[in-house]
Write a protein that holds these residues in place. Structure first.
Motif: not given
Ligand code: GLV
Ligand code: GLV
Length: 327
Positions: A78, A157-160
């Motif tokens: 990613v 982001g997506r992961i956070g």
């Molecule tokens: C970024 O790396 C994400 O997808 O949170």
């Protein structure tokens, strides 16, 4: 003749390789260690596509060695900090990556690292093997709980975002986040957008899930660690270089912060005589955030599909092109 694809590792999950084998001529780096720079420069000559991983630096020099037939660089990651994005875009080379499919596995690993650090899981386990478990004790191996605490997430982001959603069920008191833009969806976990100093000063746990960019490089420096609570636990699931690692070592040694859990370091791998390994209040993992069998299979397949879409002349069908909205 068939288009040529350079694959920079021999151990790519076969589900991904099988998508490419029949249609293309695969040039696969066959040693267990990352492809050396000189080999990359030599082997990229004449290929139509590159299937790479995050240890391969793809910059102007590499592209100069490739030739004008190169149409796509697809990374099985990613993060794209190893790729000089603007150089590829200038040459009209498509960039593939693998967001989304690793969100859950990486968020899970960050939670594992958070708990390992806050509850002394690694040291407690080692203590058993070292014969240090003498009796149940009211105070031995006491860590700190998550319920009722303030968590700060740097980079929503997506992961956070997924980490925050999971932590809500741990009954944390509050989730703060620092991000360039307001995320409306943060209402899912009553997240509050704050500035960086506010996040550092008020969080019991500081979790980093930001992408490494020139703006985020070394953002965790000695100033940042000094802003944090003395009881704070720092968790890095991003890239080693978002941290000034010497500043982290000093903060851990001087008890400026309580502990750290890191899945990423500088360099990777860390030499076993490295100072960070000698610190009792640090849990180190070898960059395994996305390392589930399911996720790595999917990452390999998406990387292959990104290549196929471009080489078949349908770049708009890339499952995960960098820079595309919603990717
Ligand atoms: C970024 O790396 C994400 O997808 O949170
Ligand atoms: C892992 O760090 C990735 O970027 O996929």
């Amino acid at each position: 003749s068939k288009p040529k694809i350079l694959i920079t590792r021999p151990d790519i999950p076969v589900a991904g390789l099988n998508l490419l084998r029949k249609r293309y001529h695969l040039i696969i780096w066959d040693k267990p260690e990352p492809i050396p720079r000189a080999e990359l420069l030599a082997k990229i000559y004449g290929v139509d596509a590159v299937f790479c991983v995050l240890t391969d630096k793809i910059d102007n020099e590499v592209l100069d060695h490739a030739g004008s037939q190169l149409k796509v660089v697809a990374s099985m990651s990613v993060g794209l900090d190893h790729i000089d994005i603007s150089s590829l875009q200038k040459r009209d080379i498509k960039i593939g990556y693998t967001p989304n499919v690793l969100t859950e596995s990486t968020a899970e690993l960050i939670i594992a690292l958070l708990l390992a650090t806050s509850r002394n899981v690694v040291h407690a386990n080692l203590a058993v093997y070292k014969g240090e478990w003498t009796s149940w004790s009211p105070v031995w191996m006491c860590g700190t709980g998550l319920a009722g605490k303030v968590v700060g997430i740097v980079g929503l982001g997506r992961i956070g975002f997924r980490v925050a959603e999971i932590l809500k069920s741990f009954n944390v008191a509050k989730i703060l986040y620092f991000n360039r833009t307001v995320k409306e969806e943060a209402s899912n976990f009553d997240g509050e957008k704050v500035d960086f100093p506010m996040l550092l000063q008020n969080s019991d746990f500081v979790i980093v899930t930001v992408a490494l960019t020139p703006q985020t490089r070394y953002m965790f420096n000695s100033w940042a660690f000094n802003q944090m609570k003395k009881t704070a636990i720092f968790v890095n699931g991003s890239r080693g270089d978002v941290v000034d690692q010497q500043a982290l070592i000093d903060a851990l040694k001087n008890n400026t912060i309580a502990a750290a859990g890191v899945d990423v370091t500088t360099p990777e791998p860390l030499p076993i005589d490295h100072e960070l390994l000698g610190l009792e209040n640090c849990v180190i993992l070898p960059h395994i955030g996305s390392a589930t069998i399911e996720t790595r299979n999917e990452m390999a397949c998406i990387t292959a599909k990104n290549i196929i879409a471009v080489l078949e002349g349908n770049p708009e069908e890339m499952p995960a092109e960098y820079g595309k909205v919603n990717s």
